[in-house]
Design an enzyme around this catalytic site. Structure first.
Site, PDB file in Angstrom:
ATOM      1  N   TYR A  87       0.848  -1.501   0.226  1.00 34.54           N
ATOM      2  CA  TYR A  87       0.322  -0.105   0.157  1.00 34.54           C
ATOM      3  C   TYR A  87       1.124   1.244  -0.176  1.00 34.54           C
ATOM      4  CZ  TYR A  87      -4.334  -1.557   1.028  1.00 34.54           C
ATOM      5  OH  TYR A  87      -5.835  -2.393   0.784  1.00 34.54           O
ATOM      6  N   LYS A 138       3.038 -15.793   4.138  1.00 35.03           N
ATOM      7  CA  LYS A 138       3.202 -16.286   2.570  1.00 35.03           C
ATOM      8  C   LYS A 138       4.535 -16.970   2.384  1.00 35.03           C
ATOM      9  CE  LYS A 138       1.571 -18.462  -1.028  1.00 35.03           C
ATOM     10  NZ  LYS A 138       0.666 -19.307  -1.316  1.00 35.03           N
ATOM     11  N   ASP A 162      -3.542 -18.281   2.218  1.00 35.97           N
ATOM     12  CA  ASP A 162      -4.366 -19.071   0.981  1.00 35.97           C
ATOM     13  C   ASP A 162      -5.466 -19.626   2.228  1.00 35.97           C
ATOM     14  OD1 ASP A 162      -1.754 -20.525   0.556  1.00 35.97           O
ATOM     15  OD2 ASP A 162      -1.947 -21.803  -0.841  1.00 35.97           O
ATOM     16  N   ASP A 194      -6.796  -7.176   4.510  1.00 36.10           N
ATOM     17  CA  ASP A 194      -7.672  -6.170   3.712  1.00 36.10           C
ATOM     18  C   ASP A 194      -8.914  -7.575   2.832  1.00 36.10           C
ATOM     19  OD1 ASP A 194      -8.456  -4.474   2.159  1.00 36.10           O
ATOM     20  OD2 ASP A 194      -8.323  -4.586   0.551  1.00 36.10           O
ATOM     21  N   ASP A 236     -12.531  -8.971   3.915  1.00 37.77           N
ATOM     22  CA  ASP A 236     -14.351  -8.600   3.690  1.00 37.77           C
ATOM     23  C   ASP A 236     -14.515 -10.094   3.628  1.00 37.77           C
ATOM     24  OD1 ASP A 236     -14.101  -6.374   2.791  1.00 37.77           O
ATOM     25  OD2 ASP A 236     -14.786  -6.340   0.950  1.00 37.77           O
TER      26      ASP A 236
HETATM   27  C1  IPM Z   1     -10.646  -0.655   3.569  1.00 38.14           C
HETATM   28  C2  IPM Z   1     -10.343  -0.070   2.156  1.00 38.14           C
HETATM   29  C3  IPM Z   1      -9.541   0.718   1.876  1.00 38.14           C
HETATM   30  C4  IPM Z   1      -8.424  -0.081   1.986  1.00 38.14           C
HETATM   31  C5  IPM Z   1      -9.214   1.108   0.311  1.00 38.14           C
HETATM   32  C6  IPM Z   1     -10.641   2.131   0.166  1.00 38.14           C
HETATM   33  C7  IPM Z   1      -7.987   1.868  -0.112  1.00 38.14           C
HETATM   34  O1  IPM Z   1     -10.611  -1.774   0.948  1.00 38.14           O
HETATM   35  O2  IPM Z   1     -10.932   0.080   4.570  1.00 38.14           O
HETATM   36  O3  IPM Z   1     -10.531  -2.478   3.664  1.00 38.14           O
HETATM   37  O4  IPM Z   1      -7.762  -1.316   0.607  1.00 38.14           O
HETATM   38  O5  IPM Z   1      -7.515  -0.671   2.521  1.00 38.14           O
HETATM   39 MN    MN Z   2     -10.917  -3.253   2.014  1.00 40.42          MN
END
Ligand code: IPM
Ligand code: MN
Ligand code: NAD
Length: 352
Positions: free
Chosen positions: A139, A185, A218, A242, A246
């Protein structure tokens, strides 16, 4: 009087932040709340996704409550030079606040197993804390480029960067079930080899009471949804965290149930993990629970008011039973859900 800066941002950000602010005002009426711009809306107004007035406002803030930033896939914002895009504003904000440890709890409250698409026996009792490194890795590394038919990014970590986030994970595990899974990894990447070495050395030196194990990212992607109860605290680098968080949203049932707290050098940053949801923005149907629970994390970690934070968590659980939102298969819109949270708060007044 504590000062909170709110940054509603883009898409559903303003809708869910407004809900969280209503709840904050109810449980912490003494705090000052000041709203500023971030993301695409800040670019449209100031030509900068993290403009100076917003930077200035952070100087004396005790905590920051963020909505979401970013546009749809075909948004004109995505054609801007990268440093002017909404997401760059968010990354610059995290950096400015020095928030290197992002806590993303994944919890299935008792009685809410039915909201999960997983079998109830898998979802029941899940309580994972993902600690995502937030200021390093691909990042932020300056060694990056796109040039003709070649592009690269660099995943680089240093020992101090690994240690500071691992300390947060070990500290959190001490208040929980005492187990940390470090995710990497290391079978392929040197950067993971360093990560694993440093996390292990820190445990051996300062956190002997913690049970530490290492797993590959993974494999964790599969296990976190097929056997989520195996995890207590997960610590991992920025990009892996990240993606895994999700994925973990599947367990409680929606991204709309995933709050976060980003902690580090100064004021903390509190934000739902979901994005600006362009597909539903402006319709008044976003689930504000993640934003409301982020306000709860703000009270717990930012203002050290655990009682107020606990009230919010209880009220959200009651509202999710009574008025589930559409992402959870219910019918409640943002307002209806928020009213349910507020009325649950009224029926469980603050102690003292
Ligand atoms: C999160 C988002 C951000 C990230 C993006 C929007 C920069 O996906 O907060 O999870 O990747 O950190
Ligand atoms: Mn995210
Ligand atoms: P997203 O999280 O915005 O949406 C993914 C899916 O989840 C969509 O179907 C959306 O409607 C649904 N969803 C998300 N939050 C919801 C909520 N609270 N209630 C109901 N449904 C919800 O991910 P995306 O579509 O990949 O990204 C959209 C934009 O958001 C992009 O510009 C991206 O860069 C940005 N983004 C910002 C943040 C942030 O500000 N922290 C985080 C992730 C993505």
């Amino acid at each position: 009087m504590p000062k909170i800066v709110t940054l509603p941002g883009d898409g559903i950000g303003p809708e869910v932040t407004a809900a969280a602010v209503q709840v904050l005002r109810e449980v912490a009426p003494d705090v000052t709340i000041e709203e500023h711009l971030i993301g695409g809306v800040a670019y449209d107004t100031h030509g900068d996704p993290f403009p100076q007035p917003t930077r200035d406002a952070l100087a004396n803030a005790d905590a920051v409550l963020l909505g979401t930033v970013g546009g749809a896939q075909d948004s004109a914002w995505n054609l801007l030079p990268r440093h002017l895009r909404p997401e760059s504003g968010l990354l610059a904000l995290r950096k400015a606040l020095g928030c290197y440890a992002n806590l993303r709890p994944v919890r299935v409250q008792p009685g809410l197993e039915h909201l999960s698409p997983l079998k109830a026996e898998l979802a029941r009792g899940v309580d994972i804390l993902i600690v995502r490194e937030l200021l390093g890795g691909v990042y932020f590394d300056g060694d990056r480029k796109i040039d003709g038919d070649t592009a690269y990014n660099t995943m680089r970590y240093t020992t101090p960067e690994v240690e500071r986030v691992a300390k947060v994970a070990f500290w959190a595990a001490e208040q929980r079930r005492g187990r940390v899974t470090s995710v990497d990894k290391a079978n392929v990447l040197e950067v993971s080899e360093l990560w694993r070495r440093d996390v292990t050395a820190l445990r051996d030196r300062d956190y002997r009471g913690i049970h530490l194990n290492h797993e590959y990212v993974d494999s964790v992607a599969m296990l976190i949804v097929s056997d989520p109860s195996r995890y207590d605290v997960i610590v991992t680098e920025n990009l892996f965290g990240d993606i895994l968080s999700d994925l973990a949203a599947v367990i409680p049932g929606s991204l709309g149930l995933m709050p976060s707290a980003s902690l580090g050098d100064g004021a903390g940053l509190f934000e739902p993990i979901h994005g600006s949801a362009p597909d539903i923005a402006g319709k008044g149907i976003a689930n504000p629970a993640a934003a409301i629970m982020s306000a709860g994390m703000l009270l717990r970690h930012g203002l050290k008011r655990p009682d107020a934070a606990n009230r919010i968590d209880r009220a959200v659980a009651l509202a999710l039973r009574a008025q589930p939102t559409r992402d959870l298969g219910g019918a409640a819109d943002t307002q209806t859900f928020t009213r349910a949270v507020l009325s649950a708060l009224e029926s469980s007044p603050a102690v003292g």
